[in-house]
Design an enzyme around this catalytic site. Sequence first.
Site, PDB file in Angstrom:
ATOM      1  N   SER A 149       0.827  -1.211   0.000  1.00  0.00           N
ATOM      2  CA  SER A 149       0.000   0.000   0.000  1.00  0.00           C
ATOM      3  C   SER A 149       0.851   1.247   0.000  1.00  0.00           C
ATOM      4  O   SER A 149       0.423   2.293  -0.462  1.00  0.00           O
ATOM      5  CB  SER A 149      -0.863   0.051   1.259  1.00  0.00           C
ATOM      6  OG  SER A 149      -1.799  -0.964   1.251  1.00  0.00           O
ATOM      7  N   HIS A 170      -2.440  -3.598  -6.627  1.00  0.00           N
ATOM      8  CA  HIS A 170      -2.946  -3.144  -5.337  1.00  0.00           C
ATOM      9  C   HIS A 170      -4.443  -3.424  -5.204  1.00  0.00           C
ATOM     10  O   HIS A 170      -5.270  -2.743  -5.816  1.00  0.00           O
ATOM     11  CB  HIS A 170      -2.641  -1.641  -5.174  1.00  0.00           C
ATOM     12  CG  HIS A 170      -2.922  -1.127  -3.808  1.00  0.00           C
ATOM     13  ND1 HIS A 170      -3.547   0.063  -3.563  1.00  0.00           N
ATOM     14  CD2 HIS A 170      -2.669  -1.671  -2.583  1.00  0.00           C
ATOM     15  CE1 HIS A 170      -3.656   0.239  -2.261  1.00  0.00           C
ATOM     16  NE2 HIS A 170      -3.122  -0.793  -1.646  1.00  0.00           N
ATOM     17  N   GLU A 182      -5.587  -1.425  -8.451  1.00  0.00           N
ATOM     18  CA  GLU A 182      -4.668  -0.473  -9.091  1.00  0.00           C
ATOM     19  C   GLU A 182      -3.483  -1.263  -9.656  1.00  0.00           C
ATOM     20  O   GLU A 182      -2.830  -1.997  -8.917  1.00  0.00           O
ATOM     21  CB  GLU A 182      -4.184   0.560  -8.065  1.00  0.00           C
ATOM     22  CG  GLU A 182      -5.302   1.479  -7.586  1.00  0.00           C
ATOM     23  CD  GLU A 182      -4.884   2.412  -6.454  1.00  0.00           C
ATOM     24  OE1 GLU A 182      -5.417   3.534  -6.392  1.00  0.00           O
ATOM     25  OE2 GLU A 182      -4.048   2.012  -5.608  1.00  0.00           O
ATOM     26  N   ASN A 220      -5.092   5.941  -2.171  1.00  0.00           N
ATOM     27  CA  ASN A 220      -4.502   6.388  -0.904  1.00  0.00           C
ATOM     28  C   ASN A 220      -3.898   7.777  -0.994  1.00  0.00           C
ATOM     29  O   ASN A 220      -3.865   8.511  -0.003  1.00  0.00           O
ATOM     30  CB  ASN A 220      -3.465   5.383  -0.404  1.00  0.00           C
ATOM     31  CG  ASN A 220      -4.134   4.144   0.163  1.00  0.00           C
ATOM     32  OD1 ASN A 220      -5.330   4.170   0.467  1.00  0.00           O
ATOM     33  ND2 ASN A 220      -3.400   3.066   0.296  1.00  0.00           N
TER      34      ASN A 220
END
Length: 315
Positions: A149, A170, A182, A220
């Site tokens: 992450s 991801h 992702e 994120n």
Amino acid sequence: MAFVTRQFVRSVSSSSTASAAAKKIIVKHVTVLGGGLMGAGIAQVAAASGHTVMLVDQTDEILAKSKKGIEESLRKVAKKKFAENPKAGDEFVQKTLSSITTTTDAASVVHSTDLVVEAIVENLKVKNELFQRLDKFAAEHTIFASNTSSLQITSIANATTRQDRFAGLHFFNPVPVMKLVEVIKTPMTSQKTFESLVDFTKALGKHPVSCKDTPGFIVNRLLVPYLMEAIRLYERGDASKEDIDTAMKLGAGYPMGPFELLDYVGLDTTKFIIDGWHEMDSKNPLFQPSQSLNQLVAEKKFGKKTGEGFPPLVP
Ligand SMILES: NC(=O)c1ccc[n+]([C@@H]2O[C@H](COP(=O)([O-])OP(=O)(O)OC[C@H]3O[C@@H](n4cnc5c(N)ncnc54)[C@H](O)[C@@H]3O)[C@@H](O)[C@H]2O)c1
């Protein structure tokens, strides 16, 4: 003339598309490193979509627990998907489980896998050591991917000799439910690797999006600074956490306010991510740490998993 040009462009582009497609790796066998929260979910969705899966973790006990969790999760899926036909549901669960084999020795199994997806502890040194070792045993065509992450994919890829066959993949928690993946391309990731991974995520029934290897990728990068800004608003005493949550739900149409979401994500996870980014770029105002977040994490108040997060604002 325009017609000839159009025909030429069409024939060149269709033949180049065909040759790119011919070169892509069709992933049939997947090795998942780490049978925790994310790895178990990735193994589950890969097996449920017709792939054969090798799940790797450190001990047989962890693997047994992981497989039990996968079975429970599959039963929930089957209950919904085969509501009218419980027998077909049972068959789906058994067939999916039989596609997942487990081992504690990754090096002995990666010679026959098309893709290795890593979901082990979020520690660069540990990830690098594992990938460096497996690089020697994996087949030439095998693609390596990390589900990290917060770490830079390039720094993990550099531990191997297959930087062109290395990318980020991801997934989001809970993997069986969340549609997004992702796909992270480093400057060395080949187009063939990227396209093979896009095809793989689609085969899982997921929706891939592409992003360069930048801190936080897409989700994120937007989400963590937003959560941190909510904390700063609270720290300054500008608004209570309840009012901040209500405001974002009713005013921005978000299903959850930032403090409610922080509790789910984990205060420790949020701190870990922001600290990593701060270390990379301490001048970036979006990457600044928060005193109250640090304090709560030091007191082991992590949000939902510990039952305690940000206290109400004292007037
Ligand atoms: N939890 C999330 O919401 C989330 C979301 C997206 C990505 N990620 C990323 O996914 C990765 C895994 O996160 P998680 O939440 O599943 O962690 P987790 O702690 O639930 O699971 C990690 C597993 O890896 C195993 N492990 C550790 N070192 C190993 C090794 N050398 N070989 C084999 N197995 C090993 C551990 O025993 C554990 O079972 C991390 O990189 C994290 O950043 C997590």
